[in-house]
Design a protein around this motif. Structure first.
Motif, PDB file in Angstrom:
ATOM      1  N   GLY A  88      24.491 -13.368  32.314  1.00  0.00           N
ATOM      2  CA  GLY A  88      24.015 -13.239  33.691  1.00  0.00           C
ATOM      3  C   GLY A  88      23.917 -14.625  34.296  1.00  0.00           C
ATOM      4  O   GLY A  88      23.870 -15.636  33.579  1.00  0.00           O
ATOM      5  N   SER A  89      23.912 -14.694  35.631  1.00  0.00           N
ATOM      6  CA  SER A  89      23.681 -16.014  36.234  1.00  0.00           C
ATOM      7  C   SER A  89      22.252 -16.464  35.973  1.00  0.00           C
ATOM      8  O   SER A  89      21.941 -17.652  36.004  1.00  0.00           O
ATOM      9  CB  SER A  89      24.026 -16.027  37.726  1.00  0.00           C
ATOM     10  N   ASP A  90      21.370 -15.519  35.635  1.00  0.00           N
ATOM     11  CA  ASP A  90      20.006 -15.878  35.221  1.00  0.00           C
ATOM     12  C   ASP A  90      20.029 -16.969  34.146  1.00  0.00           C
ATOM     13  O   ASP A  90      19.252 -17.922  34.205  1.00  0.00           O
ATOM     14  CB  ASP A  90      19.301 -14.666  34.588  1.00  0.00           C
ATOM     15  N   LEU A  99      20.739 -20.310  35.574  1.00  0.00           N
ATOM     16  CA  LEU A  99      19.589 -20.852  36.316  1.00  0.00           C
ATOM     17  C   LEU A  99      18.564 -21.446  35.347  1.00  0.00           C
ATOM     18  O   LEU A  99      17.925 -22.457  35.649  1.00  0.00           O
ATOM     19  CB  LEU A  99      18.955 -19.751  37.182  1.00  0.00           C
ATOM     20  N   PHE A 132      14.128 -16.135  44.919  1.00  0.00           N
ATOM     21  CA  PHE A 132      14.409 -15.343  43.728  1.00  0.00           C
ATOM     22  C   PHE A 132      13.412 -15.731  42.627  1.00  0.00           C
ATOM     23  O   PHE A 132      13.209 -16.920  42.340  1.00  0.00           O
ATOM     24  CB  PHE A 132      15.853 -15.598  43.286  1.00  0.00           C
ATOM     25  N   TYR A 182      13.532 -18.583  39.718  1.00  0.00           N
ATOM     26  CA  TYR A 182      13.401 -20.034  39.930  1.00  0.00           C
ATOM     27  C   TYR A 182      12.055 -20.546  39.406  1.00  0.00           C
ATOM     28  O   TYR A 182      11.975 -21.568  38.745  1.00  0.00           O
ATOM     29  CB  TYR A 182      13.560 -20.409  41.412  1.00  0.00           C
ATOM     30  N   ALA A 198      19.125 -19.762  47.193  1.00  0.00           N
ATOM     31  CA  ALA A 198      20.009 -18.595  47.113  1.00  0.00           C
ATOM     32  C   ALA A 198      20.583 -18.351  48.498  1.00  0.00           C
ATOM     33  O   ALA A 198      19.869 -18.390  49.492  1.00  0.00           O
ATOM     34  CB  ALA A 198      19.249 -17.364  46.647  1.00  0.00           C
ATOM     35  N   ASN A 238      17.665 -13.841  48.264  1.00  0.00           N
ATOM     36  CA  ASN A 238      16.991 -12.641  47.776  1.00  0.00           C
ATOM     37  C   ASN A 238      15.505 -13.005  47.634  1.00  0.00           C
ATOM     38  O   ASN A 238      15.215 -14.012  46.995  1.00  0.00           O
ATOM     39  CB  ASN A 238      17.580 -12.254  46.405  1.00  0.00           C
ATOM     40  N   ASP A 261      22.796 -20.715  44.668  1.00  0.00           N
ATOM     41  CA  ASP A 261      22.898 -19.439  43.964  1.00  0.00           C
ATOM     42  C   ASP A 261      23.576 -18.438  44.906  1.00  0.00           C
ATOM     43  O   ASP A 261      22.982 -17.956  45.859  1.00  0.00           O
ATOM     44  CB  ASP A 261      21.472 -19.010  43.584  1.00  0.00           C
ATOM     45  N   ALA A 303      24.732 -15.307  44.344  1.00  0.00           N
ATOM     46  CA  ALA A 303      24.832 -13.992  43.693  1.00  0.00           C
ATOM     47  C   ALA A 303      25.390 -12.917  44.637  1.00  0.00           C
ATOM     48  O   ALA A 303      26.009 -11.957  44.188  1.00  0.00           O
ATOM     49  CB  ALA A 303      23.464 -13.564  43.163  1.00  0.00           C
ATOM     50  N   TYR A 304      25.172 -13.104  45.944  1.00  0.00           N
ATOM     51  CA  TYR A 304      25.602 -12.084  46.915  1.00  0.00           C
ATOM     52  C   TYR A 304      26.736 -12.568  47.814  1.00  0.00           C
ATOM     53  O   TYR A 304      27.027 -11.945  48.832  1.00  0.00           O
ATOM     54  CB  TYR A 304      24.394 -11.636  47.768  1.00  0.00           C
ATOM     55  N   THR A 326      27.711 -14.235  40.092  1.00  0.00           N
ATOM     56  CA  THR A 326      27.427 -13.194  39.103  1.00  0.00           C
ATOM     57  C   THR A 326      28.436 -12.053  39.172  1.00  0.00           C
ATOM     58  O   THR A 326      29.034 -11.808  40.221  1.00  0.00           O
ATOM     59  CB  THR A 326      26.004 -12.635  39.297  1.00  0.00           C
ATOM     60  N   SER A 364      27.138  -9.149  38.337  1.00  0.00           N
ATOM     61  CA  SER A 364      26.167  -8.042  38.334  1.00  0.00           C
ATOM     62  C   SER A 364      26.095  -7.291  39.660  1.00  0.00           C
ATOM     63  O   SER A 364      25.579  -6.184  39.699  1.00  0.00           O
ATOM     64  CB  SER A 364      24.766  -8.578  38.036  1.00  0.00           C
ATOM     65  N   LYS A 365      26.554  -7.906  40.743  1.00  0.00           N
ATOM     66  CA  LYS A 365      26.317  -7.303  42.052  1.00  0.00           C
ATOM     67  C   LYS A 365      27.577  -6.586  42.544  1.00  0.00           C
ATOM     68  O   LYS A 365      27.822  -5.463  42.179  1.00  0.00           O
ATOM     69  CB  LYS A 365      25.823  -8.378  43.025  1.00  0.00           C
ATOM     70  N   ARG A 386      25.829  -8.353  31.802  1.00  0.00           N
ATOM     71  CA  ARG A 386      25.165  -9.653  31.888  1.00  0.00           C
ATOM     72  C   ARG A 386      26.158 -10.812  31.860  1.00  0.00           C
ATOM     73  O   ARG A 386      26.247 -11.551  30.865  1.00  0.00           O
ATOM     74  CB  ARG A 386      24.106  -9.815  30.762  1.00  0.00           C
ATOM     75  N   ILE A 387      26.902 -10.977  32.920  1.00  0.00           N
ATOM     76  CA  ILE A 387      27.829 -12.118  32.989  1.00  0.00           C
ATOM     77  C   ILE A 387      27.693 -12.847  34.322  1.00  0.00           C
ATOM     78  O   ILE A 387      27.768 -12.227  35.387  1.00  0.00           O
ATOM     79  CB  ILE A 387      29.296 -11.677  32.827  1.00  0.00           C
TER      80      ILE A 387
HETATM   81  N1  PLP Z   1      20.331 -14.832  41.795  1.00  0.00           N
HETATM   82  C1  PLP Z   1      19.889 -13.966  42.697  1.00  0.00           C
HETATM   83  C2  PLP Z   1      19.593 -14.446  44.067  1.00  0.00           C
HETATM   84  C3  PLP Z   1      19.688 -12.627  42.342  1.00  0.00           C
HETATM   85  O1  PLP Z   1      19.215 -11.769  43.243  1.00  0.00           O
HETATM   86  C4  PLP Z   1      19.974 -12.204  41.022  1.00  0.00           C
HETATM   87  C5  PLP Z   1      19.726 -10.833  40.585  1.00  0.00           C
HETATM   88  O2  PLP Z   1      18.992 -10.090  41.155  1.00  0.00           O
HETATM   89  C6  PLP Z   1      20.446 -13.162  40.126  1.00  0.00           C
HETATM   90  C7  PLP Z   1      20.621 -14.474  40.541  1.00  0.00           C
HETATM   91  C8  PLP Z   1      20.680 -12.881  38.684  1.00  0.00           C
HETATM   92  O3  PLP Z   1      21.672 -12.013  38.443  1.00  0.00           O
HETATM   93  P1  PLP Z   1      22.365 -11.905  37.030  1.00  0.00           P
HETATM   94  O4  PLP Z   1      21.519 -12.593  36.007  1.00  0.00           O
HETATM   95  O5  PLP Z   1      22.474 -10.458  36.787  1.00  0.00           O
HETATM   96  O6  PLP Z   1      23.679 -12.603  37.189  1.00  0.00           O
END
Ligand code: PLP
Length: 355
Positions: free
Chosen positions: A76-78, A81, A102, A105, A145, A149, A176, A178-179, A206, A208-209, A217-218
């Protein structure tokens, strides 16, 4: 009663359908090509995955016109981070993020013993001046982000450029994205181009979205060679699975799926915002969103807390974030047409009930 969400479950204890609009996943599912690649990947489970995620980096590099050698990948991008906090911050250092940002952080900051510095928003949007004013010589990272988010707000390219230009060279700007795939192409915030040349910019993305691969989880990131090397030093080996890598490579290739998801989101987000506008006299207000979710503020008789519980009872799980100082709003993911119409109808009923 409030039902905890259990992955894979679509009904509550009493048999009602449960609609999950709380984690900004893709309501249309996953690219069929990615599902097929995932299913075909499990032939030798005794082997470790490619520790260098070579095929994945090459696919991402080709799709974005960027150097595969400067792509980091994560669970995941988590994970990325977190890696950046591990590599660049410790006790005594400060990490900046926006008030309605988010949640990871702050977790990543505290995990390495650094100090979170939280800056005010400007009517829920990222305030570049407030971020720049918060920088000290102890600042090592700024997380932004874009779109943000849980607010859905977007910071335009010239503002991101101004933010970067105003940061001292020792501060790493983490953008970030992600979107990002939900944005119209002309709304690119310029992050990847900035990361191409600047020594102190890391862009994260990510699967994931929009790609619908949250289960696998990538995530990935792009930065200068020096930053990528620092992240590899703290990355665990084999951090992305074989099936996940295969599915992600196929997902990168399915641009049609991404485009149709974006079109679906544009259409139903517009519709949702229009319907909320009709409830404006009951005090409901949408924060302008460029993502696949909308933050709805409750400023009338019906409170966000009552709406949250009422939606839960009606089978709709949305996100209420009192722990992040957002007791006044609900973040609602844009679902399928049926889910989106359903959550709006449930909200309308709650507004009427509140009088
Ligand atoms: N960054 C933002 C702004 C997000 O909203 C999310 C997930 O909700 C993520 C990162 C992390 O996503 P993931 O770990 O699934 O890549």
């Amino acid at each position: 009663a409030i039902h905890p969400y259990i992955p894979g479950r679509s009904t509550a204890d009493d048999g009602r359908k449960v609609v999950k609009l709380s984690s900004n996943e893709n309501p249309l599912g996953t690219s069929p090509a990615a599902v097929a690649a995932f299913a075909g990947a499990g032939t030798s489970l005794e082997r470790y995955p490619d520790a260098g995620a070579t095929a994945l980096r090459e696919a991402i590099g080709a799709a974005h016109g960027i150097d595969p050698a400067r792509i980091i990948y994560g669970t995941g991008s988590d994970e990325i981070l977190h890696l950046v906090a591990s590599a660049y911050a410790g006790v005594g250092d400060e990490i900046i993020h926006v008030r309605y940002g988010f949640a990871v952080y702050e977790i990543a900051t505290r995990r390495v013993g650094a100090t979170p510095v939280v800056v005010d928003d400007r009517d829920y949007a990222t305030d570049v001046d407030a971020i720049l004013a918060a920088v000290t010589d102890r600042t090592t990272i700024v997380y932004v982000a874009n779109p943000n988010n849980p607010t859905g707000t977007f910071t335009a390219k010239d503002e991101i450029a101004r933010l970067h230009a105003g940061l001292p060279g020792h501060v790493l700007l983490v953008l970030d994205q992600a979107y990002a795939e939900y944005l119209a192409p002309e709304d690119d915030d310029g992050g990847l181009a900035l990361a191409e040349t600047a020594a102190n910019v890391l862009v994260t993305r990510t699967f994931s979205k929009i790609h619908g691969l949250a289960a696998e989880r990538i995530g990935w990131g792009y930065a200068s060679a020096a930053v990528i090397e620092a992240l590899h030093r703290v990355r665990g080996p084999f951090n992305v699975t074989i099936a996940g890598q295969a599915a992600a490579v196929a997902a990168v290739g399915d641009t049609g799926f991404v485009a149709s998801t974006r079109a679906h989101n544009d259409r139903w987000r517009d519709w949702f915002v229009g319907e909320m506008g009709a409830l404006g006299n009951a005090g409901l207000r949408c924060v302008p969103s460029q993502a696949n979710f909308v933050l709805v503020l409750f400023e009338g008789q019906l409170t966000a807390e009552t709406a949250y519980k009422g939606l839960m009872d009606a089978g709709y799980i949305v996100r209420w974030l009192p722990g992040q100082g957002l007791a006044q709003g609900l973040r609602i993911t844009i679902g399928t047409e049926e889910e989106t119409r359903g959550v709006v109808a449930a909200l309308r009923t709650l507004v009427e009930r509140a009088g």
